[in-house]
Design an enzyme around this catalytic site. Structure first.
Site, mmCIF file in Angstrom:
data_model
loop_
_atom_site.group_PDB
_atom_site.id
_atom_site.type_symbol
_atom_site.label_atom_id
_atom_site.label_comp_id
_atom_site.label_asym_id
_atom_site.label_seq_id
_atom_site.Cartn_x
_atom_site.Cartn_y
_atom_site.Cartn_z
ATOM 1 N N GLY A 213 -9.495 9.732 5.909
ATOM 2 C CA GLY A 213 -10.488 9.593 4.841
ATOM 3 C C GLY A 213 -11.891 10.019 5.259
ATOM 4 O O GLY A 213 -12.107 11.137 5.743
ATOM 5 N N THR B 262 0.836 -1.194 0.000
ATOM 6 C CA THR B 262 0.000 0.000 0.000
ATOM 7 C C THR B 262 0.870 1.242 0.000
ATOM 8 O O THR B 262 1.988 1.217 0.509
ATOM 9 C CB THR B 262 -0.935 0.049 1.232
ATOM 10 O OG1 THR B 262 -1.754 1.222 1.145
ATOM 11 C CG2 THR B 262 -0.186 0.093 2.550
ATOM 12 N N ASP C 158 -7.734 -3.560 0.047
ATOM 13 C CA ASP C 158 -8.557 -2.680 -0.790
ATOM 14 C C ASP C 158 -9.836 -2.406 -0.010
ATOM 15 O O ASP C 158 -10.483 -3.330 0.485
ATOM 16 C CB ASP C 158 -8.880 -3.281 -2.152
ATOM 17 C CG ASP C 158 -9.342 -2.182 -3.101
ATOM 18 O OD1 ASP C 158 -8.516 -1.318 -3.456
ATOM 19 O OD2 ASP C 158 -10.540 -2.148 -3.456
ATOM 20 N N HIS D 283 -13.879 -2.339 9.783
ATOM 21 C CA HIS D 283 -13.710 -3.244 8.641
ATOM 22 C C HIS D 283 -12.267 -3.736 8.566
ATOM 23 O O HIS D 283 -12.007 -4.915 8.404
ATOM 24 C CB HIS D 283 -14.117 -2.491 7.366
ATOM 25 C CG HIS D 283 -13.421 -1.165 7.175
ATOM 26 N ND1 HIS D 283 -13.225 -0.273 8.198
ATOM 27 C CD2 HIS D 283 -12.834 -0.594 6.077
ATOM 28 C CE1 HIS D 283 -12.572 0.786 7.749
ATOM 29 N NE2 HIS D 283 -12.328 0.613 6.458
HETATM 30 P P1 ITT Z 1 -3.521 1.811 -1.643
HETATM 31 O O1 ITT Z 1 -4.316 1.415 -2.876
HETATM 32 O O2 ITT Z 1 -2.119 2.208 -1.954
HETATM 33 O O3 ITT Z 1 -3.621 0.795 -0.539
HETATM 34 P P2 ITT Z 1 -5.614 3.829 -1.344
HETATM 35 O O4 ITT Z 1 -5.867 4.893 -0.312
HETATM 36 O O5 ITT Z 1 -5.689 4.259 -2.786
HETATM 37 O O6 ITT Z 1 -4.179 3.158 -1.017
HETATM 38 P P3 ITT Z 1 -7.905 2.116 -1.744
HETATM 39 O O7 ITT Z 1 -7.829 2.123 -3.230
HETATM 40 O O8 ITT Z 1 -8.189 0.822 -1.042
HETATM 41 O O9 ITT Z 1 -6.573 2.649 -1.064
HETATM 42 O O10 ITT Z 1 -8.968 3.211 -1.309
HETATM 43 C C1 ITT Z 1 -9.458 3.210 -0.033
HETATM 44 C C2 ITT Z 1 -10.157 4.517 0.248
HETATM 45 O O11 ITT Z 1 -11.343 4.235 0.995
HETATM 46 C C3 ITT Z 1 -9.297 5.376 1.164
HETATM 47 O O12 ITT Z 1 -8.402 6.193 0.438
HETATM 48 C C4 ITT Z 1 -10.388 6.163 1.902
HETATM 49 O O13 ITT Z 1 -10.886 7.160 1.071
HETATM 50 C C5 ITT Z 1 -11.490 5.114 2.069
HETATM 51 N N1 ITT Z 1 -11.301 4.364 3.331
HETATM 52 C C6 ITT Z 1 -10.885 3.070 3.460
HETATM 53 N N2 ITT Z 1 -10.778 2.722 4.747
HETATM 54 C C7 ITT Z 1 -11.124 3.813 5.454
HETATM 55 C C8 ITT Z 1 -11.189 4.082 6.834
HETATM 56 O O14 ITT Z 1 -10.831 3.170 7.748
HETATM 57 N N3 ITT Z 1 -11.582 5.292 7.217
HETATM 58 C C9 ITT Z 1 -11.917 6.237 6.316
HETATM 59 N N4 ITT Z 1 -11.860 6.077 5.001
HETATM 60 C C10 ITT Z 1 -11.467 4.866 4.553
#
Ligand code: ITT
Length: 206
Positions: free
Chosen positions: A161, A8, A78, A188
């Site tokens: 986020g 990640t 993800d 989650h």
């Molecule tokens: P990697 O792909 O490099 O792991 P990313 O941030 O792009 O990083 P994702 O594609 O899985 O990861 O997108 C996940 C998004 O979902 C994250 O950037 C947040 O916007 C949201 N998200 C996931 N888990 C969260 C959490 O625990 N609290 C708040 N927002 C969350």
């Protein structure tokens, strides 16, 4: 000691996962620390697919370019937010869906969009798929969720986020108002990482 390399670029995920896995006797490092700096195209349509795409891309690179980590377990997360009143959006698009906006701006846009939506229709969930590539085995995936609602305002400064508007009725607060331990206990990601840890222990990988 086993090494887990986490695929990640999101430092907030790394922080949470380090805390959740804190009790395991493993060496934990990120893909960047292992030398991987490429972009991964997340072109899957589900959280599970995208988690597997990320873990497999980094595992393949590690096996080719970093022989010191040939036996490492490569994991990826993800995750995203599904909002019922928006047909499950932003879902797997949760990060890309921001565009040029900051998280507070994006959350305020959603709050505005949902301003006439009744309380019982404001359901939402965070979803987290974790994929693990263990040398010589098929990719293992687990998926967990936490149920909540879209709040009417942004509250709290913990987490990252979309946490500040993700309201969990049982706790009467958003996940950004919870302590790190509390969020990890119900989230989650906390549930998915613990499910993966149990799976790897059961299968004798850890
Ligand atoms: P990697 O792909 O490099 O792991 P990313 O941030 O792009 O990083 P994702 O594609 O899985 O990861 O997108 C996940 C998004 O979902 C994250 O950037 C947040 O916007 C949201 N998200 C996931 N888990 C969260 C959490 O625990 N609290 C708040 N927002 C969350």
């Amino acid at each position: 000691m086993k090494t887990i390399i986490f695929a990640t670029g999101n430092q907030d995920k790394v922080k949470e996962i380090r805390e959740i896995l804190g009790d395991l006797p493993v060496t934990f490092m990120t893909m960047r620390e292992a030398g991987f700096t490429e972009e991964i195209e997340e072109n899957g349509t589900t959280f599970r697919e995208n988690a597997a795409i990320k873990a497999e891309a980094v595992a393949a690179w590690i096996r080719r370019n970093a022989p010191a980590y040939a036996e490492a377990i490569v994991m990826a997360d993800d995750s995203g937010l599904q909002i019922d009143a928006m047909g499950g959006m932003p879902g797997v698009m949760s990060h890309r869906w921001l565009g040029d906006r900051t998280y507070p701006q994006a959350m305020m846009d959603i709050i505005e969009e949902l301003k006439d939506v009744a309380e019982e229709q404001r359901g939402a969930r965070f979803v987290c798929s974790i994929a693990a590539c263990v040398p010589g085995r098929e990719t293992i995936t687990v998926q967990e969720t936490v149920e909540g609602r879209v709040a009417h305002e942004i509250r709290g400064t913990e987490g990252f986020g979309y946490d500040p508007f993700f309201y969990v009725p049982e706790y009467g607060c958003t996940t950004a108002e919870m302590s790190r331990e509390q969020k990890n206990a119900i989230s989650h990601r906390g549930k998915a990482i613990r499910a993966m840890r149990d799976r790897l222990l059961e299968e004798g990988v850890l």
